[in-house]
Design a protein around this motif. Structure first.
Motif, PDB file in Angstrom:
ATOM      1  N   ILE A   8     -48.886  13.169  -8.483  1.00  0.00           N
ATOM      2  CA  ILE A   8     -49.026  12.955  -7.040  1.00  0.00           C
ATOM      3  C   ILE A   8     -49.454  14.246  -6.348  1.00  0.00           C
ATOM      4  O   ILE A   8     -50.315  14.234  -5.457  1.00  0.00           O
ATOM      5  CB  ILE A   8     -47.711  12.429  -6.436  1.00  0.00           C
ATOM      6  CG1 ILE A   8     -47.312  11.094  -7.072  1.00  0.00           C
ATOM      7  CG2 ILE A   8     -47.829  12.279  -4.923  1.00  0.00           C
ATOM      8  CD1 ILE A   8     -48.282   9.976  -6.892  1.00  0.00           C
ATOM      9  N   LEU A  30     -50.673   7.006   0.549  1.00  0.00           N
ATOM     10  CA  LEU A  30     -50.030   6.626  -0.721  1.00  0.00           C
ATOM     11  C   LEU A  30     -48.833   5.709  -0.460  1.00  0.00           C
ATOM     12  O   LEU A  30     -48.682   4.658  -1.100  1.00  0.00           O
ATOM     13  CB  LEU A  30     -49.576   7.870  -1.480  1.00  0.00           C
ATOM     14  CG  LEU A  30     -50.663   8.733  -2.108  1.00  0.00           C
ATOM     15  CD1 LEU A  30     -50.097  10.089  -2.530  1.00  0.00           C
ATOM     16  CD2 LEU A  30     -51.271   8.027  -3.309  1.00  0.00           C
ATOM     17  N   ARG A  33     -49.865   2.254   0.898  1.00  0.00           N
ATOM     18  CA  ARG A  33     -50.384   1.361  -0.146  1.00  0.00           C
ATOM     19  C   ARG A  33     -49.241   0.744  -0.947  1.00  0.00           C
ATOM     20  O   ARG A  33     -49.307  -0.418  -1.346  1.00  0.00           O
ATOM     21  CB  ARG A  33     -51.340   2.117  -1.070  1.00  0.00           C
ATOM     22  CG  ARG A  33     -52.660   2.418  -0.411  1.00  0.00           C
ATOM     23  CD  ARG A  33     -53.668   2.959  -1.393  1.00  0.00           C
ATOM     24  NE  ARG A  33     -54.920   3.291  -0.721  1.00  0.00           N
ATOM     25  CZ  ARG A  33     -56.021   3.667  -1.344  1.00  0.00           C
ATOM     26  NH1 ARG A  33     -56.032   3.772  -2.661  1.00  0.00           N
ATOM     27  NH2 ARG A  33     -57.105   3.949  -0.665  1.00  0.00           N
ATOM     28  N   LYS A  34     -48.200   1.517  -1.155  1.00  0.00           N
ATOM     29  CA  LYS A  34     -47.027   0.960  -1.842  1.00  0.00           C
ATOM     30  C   LYS A  34     -46.349  -0.077  -0.955  1.00  0.00           C
ATOM     31  O   LYS A  34     -45.972  -1.154  -1.415  1.00  0.00           O
ATOM     32  CB  LYS A  34     -46.041   2.062  -2.216  1.00  0.00           C
ATOM     33  CG  LYS A  34     -44.822   1.543  -2.977  1.00  0.00           C
ATOM     34  CD  LYS A  34     -43.855   2.643  -3.316  1.00  0.00           C
ATOM     35  CE  LYS A  34     -42.696   2.122  -4.157  1.00  0.00           C
ATOM     36  NZ  LYS A  34     -41.943   1.037  -3.504  1.00  0.00           N
ATOM     37  N   LEU A  42     -45.309   4.620  -7.014  1.00  0.00           N
ATOM     38  CA  LEU A  42     -46.345   5.553  -6.582  1.00  0.00           C
ATOM     39  C   LEU A  42     -47.332   5.848  -7.701  1.00  0.00           C
ATOM     40  O   LEU A  42     -48.514   6.083  -7.452  1.00  0.00           O
ATOM     41  CB  LEU A  42     -45.712   6.851  -6.088  1.00  0.00           C
ATOM     42  CG  LEU A  42     -44.983   6.772  -4.747  1.00  0.00           C
ATOM     43  CD1 LEU A  42     -44.288   8.091  -4.444  1.00  0.00           C
ATOM     44  CD2 LEU A  42     -45.947   6.408  -3.623  1.00  0.00           C
ATOM     45  N   VAL A  45     -49.915   3.288  -7.590  1.00  0.00           N
ATOM     46  CA  VAL A  45     -50.834   3.561  -6.479  1.00  0.00           C
ATOM     47  C   VAL A  45     -51.836   4.637  -6.892  1.00  0.00           C
ATOM     48  O   VAL A  45     -53.049   4.489  -6.727  1.00  0.00           O
ATOM     49  CB  VAL A  45     -50.071   4.024  -5.225  1.00  0.00           C
ATOM     50  CG1 VAL A  45     -51.048   4.434  -4.126  1.00  0.00           C
ATOM     51  CG2 VAL A  45     -49.144   2.931  -4.713  1.00  0.00           C
ATOM     52  N   ALA A  46     -51.324   5.727  -7.443  1.00  0.00           N
ATOM     53  CA  ALA A  46     -52.163   6.895  -7.756  1.00  0.00           C
ATOM     54  C   ALA A  46     -53.183   6.613  -8.846  1.00  0.00           C
ATOM     55  O   ALA A  46     -54.275   7.184  -8.832  1.00  0.00           O
ATOM     56  CB  ALA A  46     -51.271   8.065  -8.172  1.00  0.00           C
ATOM     57  N   THR A  93     -39.019   6.738  -1.475  1.00  0.00           N
ATOM     58  CA  THR A  93     -40.159   6.118  -0.794  1.00  0.00           C
ATOM     59  C   THR A  93     -39.691   5.312   0.414  1.00  0.00           C
ATOM     60  O   THR A  93     -40.491   4.609   1.023  1.00  0.00           O
ATOM     61  CB  THR A  93     -40.963   5.213  -1.749  1.00  0.00           C
ATOM     62  OG1 THR A  93     -40.087   4.214  -2.285  1.00  0.00           O
ATOM     63  CG2 THR A  93     -41.594   6.008  -2.867  1.00  0.00           C
TER      64      THR A  93
END
Length: 200
Positions: A8, A30, A33-34, A42, A45-46, A93
């Motif tokens: 990340i 980021l 999007r989660k 994450l 996502v990444a 998160t």
């Protein structure tokens, strides 16, 4: 520091290696999007295919430097800040907890997309009614909203909390603000997509 944190951190740093306000906005993309795109973690996502140039494109070189160059990058304050952001969101998160740790730059709400400000207006045009911007992509002409340039474009330190452009609705607005004398290369433009536009 865990492997996920490093991934990340490299993504955030690789997408912007100098502008801290921009790095914070990338971090929120980021998280958004989660929150909104159905990703479990994450890491998902990444590593989503073709989503981030630091993972999938030539831009990854900066985020994967080795040897002396990597040492120089680690000593860079922007790398340190990207690492701190990564560690924070890899710890939690939870949106409220993240917001307490890292404020959202002005104008950043639910944005799940960003692109480099350099050349952005070359593939955008105004809607017929002038209420939004249309972006040309490989998957069609897409309406975009919540268009933001975070930080002060004309301030080299970018510690300014107020954003230079919030909720732009025309290409001319972006061009006007982007042309104020400071390099576009240290800024991304953040936005949401909200539907297809018939192509011209």
């Amino acid at each position: 520091m865990y492997l996920k944190d490093i991934l990340i951190a490299r993504l955030i740093f690789g997408e912007n290696s100098s502008n801290r306000q921009d790095q914070k906005a990338i971090m929120w993309v980021l998280l958004n999007r989660k929150y909104y795109n159905g990703y479990s973690t994450l890491r998902d996502v990444a590593t989503a295919k073709n989503q981030f140039s630091t993972i999938w494109d030539t831009g990854s070189r900066l985020a994967r430097r080795q040897g002396q160059e990597q040492y120089d990058a680690i000593m860079n304050h922007a790398w340190e800040f990207a690492t701190w952001l990564a560690c924070a969101i890899c710890t939690t998160t939870n949106e409220a907890q993240c917001a307490a740790l890292i404020n959202k730059p002005q104008g950043i709400t639910t944005q799940t997309n960003f692109r480099s400000l350099t050349g952005f207006t070359d593939y955008c045009y105004n809607s017929e009614n002038g209420n939004y911007i249309v972006m040309k992509t490989s998957y069609g002409h897409i309406k975009i909203k919540d268009v933001v340039i975070v930080g002060d474009l004309c301030n080299a330190s970018d510690y300014i909390l107020s954003s230079h452009l919030v909720n732009a609705t025309s290409v001319e607005e972006i061009d006007s603000y982007a042309g104020c004398g400071y390099t576009k290369a240290v800024h991304n433009i953040f936005f949401n997509e909200f539907g297809e536009e018939s192509s011209e």
